[in-house]
Motif scaffolding. Structure first.
Motif, short mmCIF file in Angstrom:
data_model
loop_
_atom_site.label_atom_id
_atom_site.label_comp_id
_atom_site.label_asym_id
_atom_site.label_seq_id
_atom_site.Cartn_x
_atom_site.Cartn_y
_atom_site.Cartn_z
N THR B 50 0.84 -1.27 -0.11
CA THR B 50 0.07 -0.16 -0.07
C THR B 50 1.02 1.24 0.14
O THR B 50 2.32 1.19 0.38
CB THR B 50 -0.95 0.16 1.31
OG1 THR B 50 -0.13 0.41 2.36
CG2 THR B 50 -1.64 -1.23 1.47
N TYR B 51 0.21 2.41 -0.47
CA TYR B 51 1.01 3.70 0.00
C TYR B 51 0.94 3.85 1.32
O TYR B 51 0.23 3.25 2.34
CB TYR B 51 0.28 4.88 -0.80
CG TYR B 51 0.19 4.56 -2.33
CD1 TYR B 51 1.67 5.04 -2.97
CD2 TYR B 51 -1.07 4.34 -3.09
CE1 TYR B 51 1.61 5.00 -4.32
CE2 TYR B 51 -0.60 4.27 -4.58
CZ TYR B 51 0.41 4.45 -5.17
OH TYR B 51 0.46 4.57 -6.48
N GLY B 53 -0.40 5.69 3.28
CA GLY B 53 -1.60 6.25 4.15
C GLY B 53 -2.70 4.96 3.82
O GLY B 53 -3.81 5.03 4.36
N GLY B 54 -2.32 3.82 3.25
CA GLY B 54 -3.10 2.64 3.49
C GLY B 54 -3.82 2.40 2.25
O GLY B 54 -4.48 1.42 1.96
N THR B 55 -3.80 3.28 1.28
CA THR B 55 -4.33 3.04 -0.06
C THR B 55 -3.98 1.85 -0.91
O THR B 55 -2.29 2.01 -1.01
CB THR B 55 -4.33 4.44 -0.78
OG1 THR B 55 -4.72 5.54 -0.13
CG2 THR B 55 -5.02 4.31 -2.28
#
Lengths: 160, 81
Positions: B50-51, B53-55
């Protein structure tokens, strides 16, 4: 002045709250304002740097002990419920993603939600403290949990 | 050839090890993830990225991914929950 707040950019400590207060305390609404501010900063971060928010969350009342919303993955969206109990913020929030609970063993019994996501092994170092809030919990527990469950579901062929 | 340095943080591991790789922009992100996983003696097929931030990262080239962030969080679902 001693600064107890932890700082490590990759782990998003900038989302911490400053007021330690529980739902039954007199200054709880100050904590609620800080929680909402941290969530809005997290949303802003995701919108501007990662192309969009993977979650949406709103309180169901002014006391903000129960929140509802959703989590998103590529092309998928699932409802989410979050509860802050009287022991919060000593204990982290309880979160449930109802549609995903049947597809995983990564869950725990919960007195309020029935079942909640298991956050006991997300990170092997126990990182939660009373300055941590909903935004940080979403980032460091819920996002991993959703990723892990969906990863397992795709591996099993339950999701395309 | 244009190169990008990606920083893979194995966020679900207790010590949160970091693997830094300089890779060509045209390389597929999945290939870079495989290289980073090998350095940690892990199987990339079981990992999720993920990125910060959790994306979730859907895929694409290193250049496309690094437009958003060069820090990548790697999750090992066998450890989580």
């Amino acid at each position: 002045m001693v600064d107890f707040l932890k700082r490590e950019d990759d782990l998003f400590y900038f989302l911490q709250c400053a007021t330690i207060s529980s739902p039954r305390d007199a200054d709880w609404l100050q904590r609620v304002r800080e929680e909402k501010y941290a969530i809005s900063r997290f949303s802003e971060y995701l919108r501007f740097l990662e192309g969009g928010e993977w979650f949406e969350l709103r309180p169901t009342s002014d006391r903000a002990t129960r929140w509802v919303g959703s989590v998103r993955d590529v092309g998928l969206e699932f409802e989410m419920e979050l509860v802050l109990k009287d022991a919060y913020p000593t204990m982290p929030p309880a979160v449930r993603v109802p549609k995903l609970m049947d597809y995983t063993d990564r869950k725990l019994d919960d007195g309020v939600l029935g079942l909640r996501i298991c956050d006991m092994h997300m990170e092997q170092n126990y990182w939660w403290d009373e300055y941590c809030g909903i935004a940080l919990y979403l980032k460091r527990e819920v996002s991993y949990w959703v990723q892990s469950v969906l990863h397992d579901m795709r591996k099993e062929g339950w999701l395309k | 050839m244009a190169m990008t340095t990606l920083r893979f943080i194995f966020i679900s591991d207790p010590e949160k090890p970091v693997v830094t790789l300089k890779v060509p922009n045209e390389m597929l992100f999945q290939e870079a993830l495989v290289m980073a996983a090998k350095k940690q003696d892990k199987d990339a097929a079981v990992l999720s990225a993920t990125y910060p931030g959790g994306t979730p990262i859907a895929g694409g080239t290193v250049e496309e991914i690094s437009d958003k962030s060069t820090n990548i969080h790697v999750i090992d679902p066998s450890i989580v929950g």
